[in-house]
Design an enzyme around this catalytic site. Sequence first.
Site, PDB file in Angstrom:
ATOM      1  N   ILE A   1      -5.498  -3.525   2.936  1.00 58.95           N
ATOM      2  CA  ILE A   1      -4.640  -2.780   3.850  1.00 58.95           C
ATOM      3  C   ILE A   1      -3.376  -3.583   4.166  1.00 58.95           C
ATOM      4  O   ILE A   1      -2.379  -3.014   4.592  1.00 58.95           O
ATOM      5  CB  ILE A   1      -5.382  -2.318   5.128  1.00 58.95           C
ATOM      6  CG1 ILE A   1      -5.991  -3.485   5.895  1.00 58.95           C
ATOM      7  CG2 ILE A   1      -6.412  -1.273   4.783  1.00 58.95           C
ATOM      8  CD1 ILE A   1      -6.644  -3.086   7.227  1.00 58.95           C
ATOM      9  N   GLU A   2      -3.403  -4.880   3.923  1.00 56.79           N
ATOM     10  CA  GLU A   2      -2.189  -5.684   4.060  1.00 56.79           C
ATOM     11  C   GLU A   2      -1.105  -5.168   3.120  1.00 56.79           C
ATOM     12  O   GLU A   2       0.068  -5.060   3.505  1.00 56.79           O
ATOM     13  CB  GLU A   2      -2.471  -7.164   3.758  1.00 56.79           C
ATOM     14  CG  GLU A   2      -3.325  -7.865   4.787  1.00 56.79           C
ATOM     15  CD  GLU A   2      -4.830  -7.721   4.582  1.00 56.79           C
ATOM     16  OE1 GLU A   2      -5.571  -8.513   5.180  1.00 56.79           O
ATOM     17  OE2 GLU A   2      -5.278  -6.812   3.843  1.00 56.79           O
TER      18      GLU A   2
ATOM     19  N   LYS B   1      -8.716   0.375   9.368  1.00 56.82           N
ATOM     20  CA  LYS B   1      -9.808   0.973   8.592  1.00 56.82           C
ATOM     21  C   LYS B   1     -10.933   1.246   9.578  1.00 56.82           C
ATOM     22  O   LYS B   1     -11.471   0.332  10.203  1.00 56.82           O
ATOM     23  CB  LYS B   1     -10.286   0.011   7.505  1.00 56.82           C
ATOM     24  CG  LYS B   1     -11.374   0.602   6.610  1.00 56.82           C
ATOM     25  CD  LYS B   1     -11.881  -0.402   5.581  1.00 56.82           C
ATOM     26  CE  LYS B   1     -10.859  -0.595   4.498  1.00 56.82           C
ATOM     27  NZ  LYS B   1     -11.397  -1.351   3.346  1.00 56.82           N
TER      28      LYS B   1
ATOM     29  N   GLU C   1     -15.595   1.965  -1.887  1.00 54.23           N
ATOM     30  CA  GLU C   1     -14.447   2.316  -1.041  1.00 54.23           C
ATOM     31  C   GLU C   1     -13.373   3.033  -1.848  1.00 54.23           C
ATOM     32  O   GLU C   1     -12.697   3.920  -1.343  1.00 54.23           O
ATOM     33  CB  GLU C   1     -13.839   1.059  -0.419  1.00 54.23           C
ATOM     34  CG  GLU C   1     -14.733   0.352   0.562  1.00 54.23           C
ATOM     35  CD  GLU C   1     -14.072  -0.885   1.100  1.00 54.23           C
ATOM     36  OE1 GLU C   1     -13.593  -0.826   2.249  1.00 54.23           O
ATOM     37  OE2 GLU C   1     -14.006  -1.904   0.385  1.00 54.23           O
TER      38      GLU C   1
ATOM     39  N   TYR D   1      10.758  12.258  13.068  1.00 53.33           N
ATOM     40  CA  TYR D   1       9.393  11.734  12.945  1.00 53.33           C
ATOM     41  C   TYR D   1       8.580  12.443  11.873  1.00 53.33           C
ATOM     42  O   TYR D   1       7.652  11.874  11.315  1.00 53.33           O
ATOM     43  CB  TYR D   1       8.650  11.698  14.281  1.00 53.33           C
ATOM     44  CG  TYR D   1       8.613  12.995  15.049  1.00 53.33           C
ATOM     45  CD1 TYR D   1       7.724  13.992  14.714  1.00 53.33           C
ATOM     46  CD2 TYR D   1       9.451  13.197  16.132  1.00 53.33           C
ATOM     47  CE1 TYR D   1       7.675  15.177  15.426  1.00 53.33           C
ATOM     48  CE2 TYR D   1       9.410  14.379  16.854  1.00 53.33           C
ATOM     49  CZ  TYR D   1       8.525  15.365  16.492  1.00 53.33           C
ATOM     50  OH  TYR D   1       8.485  16.538  17.196  1.00 53.33           O
TER      51      TYR D   1
END
Length: 122
Positions: free
Chosen positions: A75-76, A102, A25, A57
Amino acid sequence: MRITSSYICLKGVRFHAFHGVLPQERTVGNDFMVDLRIGYPLEQAIASDEVTDTLNYATVYETVKREMSIPSQLIEQVAGRIIKALEQAFPAITSIDLEVTKKNPPMGADCMGASVEIHLNI
């Protein structure tokens, strides 16, 4: 007009990034999607029609993009960094709802993704 809440949103923003626990990954990467809803006072922008009176934005996107480009195992951690960066850059933010997904998690399941959601009221 009496506004009780207002938001700037980025929906379905796609990134190719190198987050994950497995070495593969971190080498080949994966596709990620970010959904973001930011509470922000928009009354002045509504009245003025000036971009300087709102949360731009495009600037929010650049902040998210920068944090997504830093490899992490979890990803936390990526989600936490995004929230921290947004809070620091834009002190008038009143809330953040963030989902980082993900798209192809390496777990042998046929699914649309694995995600982390964080909801923050400031």
